[in-house]
Design a protein around this motif. Structure first.
Motif, PDB file in Angstrom:
ATOM      1  N   ALA B  32      43.208  32.283  52.590  1.00 15.13           N
ATOM      2  CA  ALA B  32      43.658  33.669  52.578  1.00 15.13           C
ATOM      3  C   ALA B  32      42.629  34.478  51.813  1.00 15.13           C
ATOM      4  CB  ALA B  32      45.024  33.782  51.911  1.00 15.13           C
ATOM      5  N   SER B  33      42.428  35.719  52.223  1.00 10.73           N
ATOM      6  CA  SER B  33      41.493  36.606  51.521  1.00 10.73           C
ATOM      7  C   SER B  33      42.266  37.829  51.067  1.00 10.73           C
ATOM      8  CB  SER B  33      40.365  37.056  52.451  1.00 10.73           C
ATOM      9  OG  SER B  33      39.813  35.954  53.116  1.00 10.73           O
ATOM     10  N   CYS B  34      42.175  38.133  49.797  1.00  8.67           N
ATOM     11  CA  CYS B  34      42.909  39.264  49.242  1.00  8.67           C
ATOM     12  C   CYS B  34      41.912  40.351  48.850  1.00  8.67           C
ATOM     13  CB  CYS B  34      43.697  38.798  48.026  1.00  8.67           C
ATOM     14  SG  CYS B  34      44.579  40.093  47.190  1.00  8.67           S
ATOM     15  N   TRP B  41      47.221  46.038  47.891  1.00  5.48           N
ATOM     16  CA  TRP B  41      46.378  44.928  48.322  1.00  5.48           C
ATOM     17  C   TRP B  41      46.480  44.748  49.831  1.00  5.48           C
ATOM     18  CZ3 TRP B  41      49.801  44.722  44.289  1.00  5.48           C
ATOM     19  CH2 TRP B  41      49.261  44.565  43.010  1.00  5.48           C
ATOM     20  N   VAL B  43      46.003  41.527  52.399  1.00  4.71           N
ATOM     21  CA  VAL B  43      45.791  40.080  52.397  1.00  4.71           C
ATOM     22  C   VAL B  43      45.647  39.600  53.829  1.00  4.71           C
ATOM     23  CG1 VAL B  43      46.571  37.865  51.532  1.00  4.71           C
ATOM     24  CG2 VAL B  43      47.313  39.941  50.408  1.00  4.71           C
ATOM     25  N   TYR B  45      45.415  36.169  56.175  1.00  2.78           N
ATOM     26  CA  TYR B  45      45.598  34.720  56.227  1.00  2.78           C
ATOM     27  C   TYR B  45      44.857  34.233  57.464  1.00  2.78           C
ATOM     28  CZ  TYR B  45      49.243  35.461  52.770  1.00  2.78           C
ATOM     29  OH  TYR B  45      49.913  35.815  51.640  1.00  2.78           O
ATOM     30  N   GLU B  80      46.785  31.007  46.399  1.00  2.01           N
ATOM     31  CA  GLU B  80      47.745  32.012  45.939  1.00  2.01           C
ATOM     32  C   GLU B  80      47.626  32.243  44.436  1.00  2.01           C
ATOM     33  OE1 GLU B  80      51.279  30.373  47.569  1.00  2.01           O
ATOM     34  OE2 GLU B  80      51.096  31.528  49.420  1.00  2.01           O
ATOM     35  N   MET B  83      44.573  34.453  44.049  1.00  2.00           N
ATOM     36  CA  MET B  83      44.826  35.871  44.334  1.00  2.00           C
ATOM     37  C   MET B  83      45.574  36.509  43.170  1.00  2.00           C
ATOM     38  SD  MET B  83      45.869  36.025  48.331  1.00  2.00           S
ATOM     39  CE  MET B  83      47.403  35.160  48.279  1.00  2.00           C
ATOM     40  N   GLN B  87      42.744  38.992  41.776  1.00  2.00           N
ATOM     41  CA  GLN B  87      43.000  40.313  42.342  1.00  2.00           C
ATOM     42  C   GLN B  87      44.265  40.951  41.778  1.00  2.00           C
ATOM     43  OE1 GLN B  87      41.755  37.871  44.707  1.00  2.00           O
ATOM     44  NE2 GLN B  87      39.806  38.878  44.405  1.00  2.00           N
TER      45      GLN B  87
END
Lengths: 360, 172, 179
Positions: B32-34, B41, B43, B45, B80, B83, B87
């Motif tokens: 995942a990129s946040c 935010w 996010v 996936y 997770e 993140m 972030q």
């Protein structure tokens, strides 16, 4: 029953890098393992968001000193997608050559460390001696031994002239002679087979559930290899995944050993195609980019994933790096419960953990 | 301008159902990129199956939180936690919770060298510099700390005077 | 006139500078220097022929080889490893990162150089330095092992802050973005 929580690491002789594992033991048997990270975290993702695209390249190459070519290629590919440029065929072949050579040196490095972890000092020393011949090839083609910095945005920074090809082929021959010399220690050795068989078993369904990547997944019978997506020159140099079904540390050793041979073949084929191939080394990439792109490559330890978000600034808005060990760390949690405390270093090492990758 | 192909935007409430459907179809969670985005935010996936990629996008407003997808993909706890720490996105329902201390022990000024360097050193000295157990992960609501704990055993049915019940009763 | 005591002390001082045992600690680097340190001990460069042994236990070590730009969580571990080592001891900072943060200088979570945390005696430049240079750095640290750090101060020998800086070669210079 008494349960003891034993800290493993952060400074442990089996790994050059610091990682901590909180091992919950019942007598000598591990029942639970929780990784404690952060000892190599530098904040590279955040720093990459502050530097221009081209200055990010040397930074991201130093996410990991072992597979730096993989990081450079993955990042460059993402930027090339953002810029919408196609890189020259010569650059694609050169990238494949250095990339596969990196795989050979990384797998030999791991095999040596595994030999050290199982107390087979001769294997350790022999593997690293052969690895020196690979590093000689890096020195001959790029001028540095470990972090070679040959990738540029839009292509390659260095060329392999045709006049250098005989030297490189002689070097590849030397590596192959060395490999033939240590082959009896690896596949034929009863010491290796007995020490590694049945250690850190990951069944196929668990590997799929946890989303494992690279040699760790392939040793559990999952036929995945990002090189099949045809990045760099793999559209003209196809690769078949090397798959084993044992799922234990021995299977992972065999997979990596066979991949070394495969990578040597790819290096030679890339050299053949580079011979008398005209063309530029790089395409120009504009300094300001828009949009978002992902890029995946098969690093020596498995799938390496980059996500780059650009917002029209001279530097990226977000660079997300998902390294292979980040995915494979979940395997440690699944395979350590049930193993003996004495097998923990070997099981941990068998996924080839790279913590400077994982924590960035 | 390049956009991700095969990208679906879902609401944070609908995320678990969408992820569950992908899990059922044997998609592998890549990561995942946040991204901090408009005071909240965004996010992404990323999923893969047979060299094909697919992405789910959620947008979390400031003050909101993202649900943990650990029920479908057990290996998601690392990303997770990352993140949540790097972030600042609150993730609800984490099975292994590092409580924002996966990577860092100190929330100092952003970029120590750019900031006052003395602050970094004094933060380290205030923390005692020898503290090694800074990261105490919480697994299923219990802290995992080095040391010995006694797991209570079921009481022995025997009437022998040397029963272990009294010994085990000390800890919950 | 040298009495038996002085002879004995001279012999001890001489012996201390032979066969240094190395403790390697990665303080947040990228692995490049770490594998080059291991390479130094491998057959090609074979530092072991000089009696250099890589040990895992800080209490047995003489020279601490530190790599990496000093990450904030690792700082406590580095200090603890250094404190556990018995005197006389020396610290060799291997690589550009260990000297001043290198390419990571300015990154969040980076202190920028291990000199902030432990007294460094020798800086070995390079990203990563070659095994020959690492060996050179270890050899440069050998004279410091004759006396414990406190005695070095008292007898006017090499002071605890005498820093040996190996001159970088042209190809070893890495451009660091201005902060």
């Amino acid at each position: 029953m008494t349960r003891t929580v034993v800290p493993f690491g952060p400074q442990h002789p089996v790994l050059a890098e610091p990682i901590q594992l909180e091992l919950t033991l019942e007598d000598e048997v591990v029942v639970d393992a929780i990784p404690g990270l952060g000892y190599v975290h530098r904040g590279i993702e955040a720093e990459a968001e502050r530097r221009p695209y081209d200055e990010d390249l040397p930074l991201l190459e130093r996410v990991c000193g072992i597979c730096s070519v993989a990081h450079a290629v993955a990042y460059a590919q993402a930027v090339e997608v953002l810029a919408g440029v196609e890189i020259p065929r010569r650059a694609r072949l050169l990238r494949t050559f250095w990339f596969e050579l990196t795989r050979v040196h990384s797998h030999l490095l791991w095999l040596g460390l595994a030999g050290d972890a199982i107390g087979f000092e001769a294997l350790f020393q022999s593997c690293w001696r052969v690895r020196e011949d690979v590093l000689d090839l890096f020195t001959a083609t790029a001028g540095n031994r470990v972090i070679i910095g040959v990738t540029a945005l839009g292509g390659c920074r260095r060329d392999i002239p045709d006049t250098l090809q005989p030297t490189i082929r002689a070097g590849l021959d030397a590596v192959e002679r060395g490999l033939a010399g240590i082959a009896p220690f690896v596949l034929g050795s009863e010491a290796v087979a007995r020490r590694l068989a049945g250690v850190g078993v990951i069944p196929r369904n668990v590997a799929l559930d946890l989303g494992l990547v690279g040699p760790t997944a392939r040793a559990s019978g999952v036929a995945m290899d990002v090189r099949r997506s045809g990045y760099a020159a793999h559209d003209e140099l196809p690769v078949e995944p090397v798959v084993e079904t044992g799922g234990d540390a021995l299977a992972r050793t065999v997979v990596r050993w066979r991949e070394i041979g495969e990578s040597m073949r790819l290096c030679r084929e890339a050299l053949d195609r580079l011979h008398r191939l005209p063309g530029p080394l790089a395409t120009r990439v504009p300094p300001v980019l828009h949009g978002e792109a992902i890029s995946r490559v098969e690093a020596p330890r498995g799938e390496l994933f980059y996500y780059v978000l650009a917002d029209g600034e001279p530097h990226p808005t977000r660079v997300r790096v998902r390294t292979p060990t980040f995915a494979n760390l979940a395997a440690v949690l699944s395979m350590l419960p049930g193993t003996q405390m004495a097998n923990v270093p070997v099981a941990l090492l068998s996924i080839d953990p790279c913590l400077s990758c994982t924590e960035r | 301008m390049s956009r991700l192909p095969d990208c679906t935007t879902v609401s944070p409430e609908g995320l678990l159902d969408a992820v569950g459907a992908l899990r059922h179809d044997d998609w592998r969670l890549v990561t995942a990129s946040c991204v901090p985005h408009r005071a909240g935010w965004m996010v992404l996936y990323h999923f893969e199956r047979g060299e094909r990629l697919q992405h789910l996008r959620i947008e979390v407003p400031a003050g909101g939180s993202a649900p943990s997808i650990g029920a479908h993909y057990g290996a998601a706890f690392l990303v997770e936690n990352e993140m949540a720490e790097l972030q600042g996105l609150p993730v609800s329902g984490l099975a292994i919770d590092y409580r924002g201390r996966l990577y860092r022990d100190f929330d100092g000024p952003e970029g120590w060298v750019h900031g006052p360097r003395g602050e970094a050193i004094s933060a380290l000295e205030a923390a005692g510099l020898t503290r090694l157990d800074a990261c105490v992960p919480v697994v299923d609501g219990r802290e995992v700390r080095a040391g010995t704990t006694r797991v209570p055993e079921p009481p022995e049915p025997s009437t022998n005077g040397h029963g272990a019940a009294g010994e085990a009763g000390g800890r919950p | 006139m040298r009495g038996p005591r002085a002879l004995w002390q001279a012999w001890v001082r001489r012996s201390r500078t032979k066969s240094p045992w190395i403790v390697h600690f990665d303080c947040g680097g990228c692995n490049g220097c770490d594998i080059e340190i291991l390479d130094t001990l491998m057959p090609r460069f074979s530092a072991e022929r000089f009696g250099v042994i890589n040990v895992g236990d800080p209490r047995q070590g003489d020279i601490l080889l530190v790599t990496g730009p000093a990450n904030l969580r690792n700082a406590a571990v580095l200090r603890s490893v250094y404190d556990q080592m018995a005197e006389p001891k020396a610290v060799v900072a291997v690589g550009s990162c260990a000297a001043h943060g290198g390419v990571f200088r300015g990154a969040p979570n980076i202190l920028g150089g291990v000199g902030e945390l432990v007294p460094v005696d020798v800086f070995v430049p390079g990203c990563p330095p070659t095994p020959e240079r690492i060996l050179e750095g270890v050899i440069a640290a050998l004279p410091l092992l004759a006396e414990p750090r406190t005695a070095r101060q008292a007898t006017g020998g090499p002071s605890p802050m005498s820093i040996v800086m190996l001159e970088p070669r042209e190809e070893e210079v890495v451009r660091v973005p201005a902060s």
